[in-house]
Design an enzyme around this catalytic site. Structure first.
Site, mmCIF file in Angstrom:
data_model
loop_
_atom_site.group_PDB
_atom_site.id
_atom_site.type_symbol
_atom_site.label_atom_id
_atom_site.label_comp_id
_atom_site.label_asym_id
_atom_site.label_seq_id
_atom_site.Cartn_x
_atom_site.Cartn_y
_atom_site.Cartn_z
ATOM 1 C CG ASN A 34 -1.685 1.233 1.454
ATOM 2 O OD1 ASN A 34 -1.784 2.070 0.556
ATOM 3 N ND2 ASN A 34 -2.243 1.399 2.650
ATOM 4 C CD1 TRP A 35 3.155 0.891 -3.133
ATOM 5 C CD2 TRP A 35 3.500 2.307 -4.836
ATOM 6 N NE1 TRP A 35 3.806 0.200 -4.120
ATOM 7 C CE2 TRP A 35 4.031 1.047 -5.185
ATOM 8 C CE3 TRP A 35 3.600 3.346 -5.756
ATOM 9 C CZ2 TRP A 35 4.653 0.804 -6.408
ATOM 10 C CZ3 TRP A 35 4.217 3.113 -6.970
ATOM 11 C CH2 TRP A 35 4.748 1.848 -7.290
ATOM 12 C CE LYS A 36 0.005 3.353 4.738
ATOM 13 N NZ LYS A 36 -0.032 3.499 6.179
ATOM 14 C CG HIS B 223 -5.734 1.851 5.066
ATOM 15 N ND1 HIS B 223 -5.349 2.846 5.930
ATOM 16 C CD2 HIS B 223 -4.715 0.984 4.994
ATOM 17 C CE1 HIS B 223 -4.115 2.590 6.340
ATOM 18 N NE2 HIS B 223 -3.703 1.461 5.790
ATOM 19 C CD GLU C 88 -2.964 5.569 6.608
ATOM 20 O OE1 GLU C 88 -2.901 5.587 5.370
ATOM 21 O OE2 GLU C 88 -2.064 5.072 7.319
ATOM 22 C CD GLU D 215 -3.346 -2.555 7.343
ATOM 23 O OE1 GLU D 215 -2.235 -2.782 6.847
ATOM 24 O OE2 GLU D 215 -4.006 -1.536 7.078
ATOM 25 N N GLY E 121 2.519 2.438 10.768
ATOM 26 C CA GLY E 121 3.443 3.557 10.600
ATOM 27 C C GLY E 121 4.153 3.972 11.872
ATOM 28 C CB SER F 107 5.357 -1.488 12.013
ATOM 29 O OG SER F 107 4.929 -0.158 12.272
ATOM 30 N N GLY G 34 2.860 -1.013 4.322
ATOM 31 C CA GLY G 34 2.770 0.402 3.984
ATOM 32 C C GLY G 34 4.148 0.980 3.723
ATOM 33 N N GLY G 35 4.739 1.576 4.751
ATOM 34 C CA GLY G 35 6.018 2.282 4.627
ATOM 35 C C GLY G 35 7.098 1.511 3.878
HETATM 36 P P1 PGA Z 1 2.833 0.481 7.672
HETATM 37 O O1 PGA Z 1 1.374 0.637 7.045
HETATM 38 O O2 PGA Z 1 3.429 -0.791 7.084
HETATM 39 O O3 PGA Z 1 3.576 1.706 7.231
HETATM 40 O O4 PGA Z 1 2.686 0.366 9.138
HETATM 41 C C1 PGA Z 1 0.535 -0.466 6.856
HETATM 42 C C2 PGA Z 1 -0.751 -0.017 6.228
HETATM 43 O O5 PGA Z 1 -1.209 1.100 6.532
HETATM 44 O O6 PGA Z 1 -1.345 -0.734 5.409
#
Ligand code: PGA
Length: 267
Positions: free
Chosen positions: A12-14, A104, A106, A176, A182, A222, A243-244
Site C-alpha cells: 500500500n503505497w499510500k 483502510h 486512514e 491492521e 506507521g 510496521s 505500507g512504509g
Molecule cells: P505500515 O502501514 O506498514 O507503514 O505500518 C501499513 C498499512 O497502513 O497498510
C-alpha cells in the site's frame, strides 16, 4: 500459513509516488520481485500505487506479464458512475486492477468511512469482479482497554455483511491494528495470530467453515523484512499488507523472507 491458501504480499503505497517516481520505483524492484514470486507457486504480490499512477504501473507490468504480480487500487466509490466529484468507480478500477483495498484505517479515520460504507464498497467490488482487501483493526485506546475482540467483531459484522455465499471466499481481510500502522511498533506474531484466528472464527459463523478455511487474512502494521517471518509462520496468517516498507527496496526483501519461511514451514 496453511499451504492450501495462496499467500499475498501487498504494498500500500499510500499517497506516495506520482507518475515519474512510480515508474522509476517499479522498474527498480520488478526484476527481483519477479524472481521471488516465480520461486514459489503459492504467492501473489499486489502493488497498490495512488490512483493517478495506476496506469503507469499497469503499462510496465503489461510489457512482460508476470502471473503472480498484480495491481490494486487503494480505495474506490461504490457507484458505477455519475456526479461524485473526486471519486473513482469499480468499473474504472476494473480496467486496470484485480484488487482494491477498502476501509483502510486512514480512510476510516481521516475521511469518516463507516462500516456501512465499507460494506457497500465491498459488495460493489465483488459485483465487478474485483478482489477486495478489507481492512479492520483496533486503535491504541481500544487495544489498551482490552476491547480488540469486540471492535473486530463489530467491524466484521458491519463491513462484511450480506456477501453472496459463493463469493464469500474471494474476500481478503487485512488485520491492521491502528497502533501498529506507521509507528514502527508491530504486533507480535503471536498477538496478531490470536486476533486473526478470531477473525477466521467469526467469518465462519457468518459464511460457514468452507468460506472461513479459504479466507485469506493478512497482517498489516510496521511489517519489514525483519519481522515478516514471525507473522507468516503463524498458521492463520496468509501474508501482509505493507505500507512504509512497500515504497522501498525492502518490499522485495519482505517477499523473499516470506517465501523462505513458507518453504521451511510447509516444505
Ligand atoms: P505500515 O502501514 O506498514 O507503514 O505500518 C501499513 C498499512 O497502513 O497498510
Amino acid at each position: 500459513m496453511a499451504h492450501t491458501r495462496t499467500a499475498i504480499i501487498a504494498g500500500n503505497w499510500k499517497m506516495n509516488y506520482g507518475l515519474k517516481q512510480a515508474r522509476e520505483f517499479v522498474q527498480e524492484i520488478l526484476p527481483a520481485l519477479e524472481q521471488v514470486v516465480a520461486s514459489y507457486p503459492h504467492i501473489l504480490s499486489i502493488l497498490c500505487p495512488p490512483a493517478i499512477s495506476l496506469e503507469t504501473v499497469h503499462a510496465i507490468l503489461s510489457e512482460k506479464p508476470v502471473p503472480h504480480i498484480e495491481l490494486g487500487a487503494q480505495n474506490m466509490y461504490f457507484e458505477e458512475k455519475g456526479a461524485f466529484t473526486g471519486e473513482i468507480s469499480p468499473l474504472m478500477v476494473r480496467e486496470l486492477c484485480s484488487t482494491v483495498i477498502l476501509g483502510h484505517s486512514e480512510r476510516r479515520t481521516y475521511f469518516g468511512e463507516s462500516d456501512e460504507q465499507v460494506n457497500k464498497k465491498t459488495l460493489a467490488a465483488l459485483i465487478h469482479g474485483l478482489r477486495p482487501i478489507v481492512c479492520i483493526g483496533e486503535n491504541l485506546e481500544q487495544y489498551e482497554m482490552g476491547e480488540t475482540g469486540e471492535v473486530i467483531h463489530t467491524q466484521i459484522k458491519g463491513s462484511l455483511a450480506n456477501l453472496p455465499t459463493q463469493q464469500a471466499q474471494e474476500i481478503v481481510i487485512a488485520y491492521e491494528p491502528i497502533w501498529a500502522i506507521g509507528t514502527g511498533k508491530a504486533a507480535t506474531g503471536e498477538g496478531a495470530g490470536k486476533v486473526v484466528h478470531l477473525i477466521r472464527h467469526l467469518y465462519g459463523e457468518m459464511y460457514g467453515s468452507e468460506a472461513a478455511a479459504s479466507l485469506r487474512i493478512l497482517y498489516g502494521g510496521s511489517v519489514t523484512s525483519g519481522n515478516i517471518s514471525e507473522f507468516i509462520a503463524h498458521p492463520d496468517i496468509d501474508g501482509a499488507l505493507v505500507g512504509g516498507a512497500s515504497i522501498k527496496a525492502d518490499f522485495v526483501e519482505i517477499a523473499r523472507k516470506m517465501v523462505e519461511t513458507m518453504t521451511q514451514v510447509v516444505g
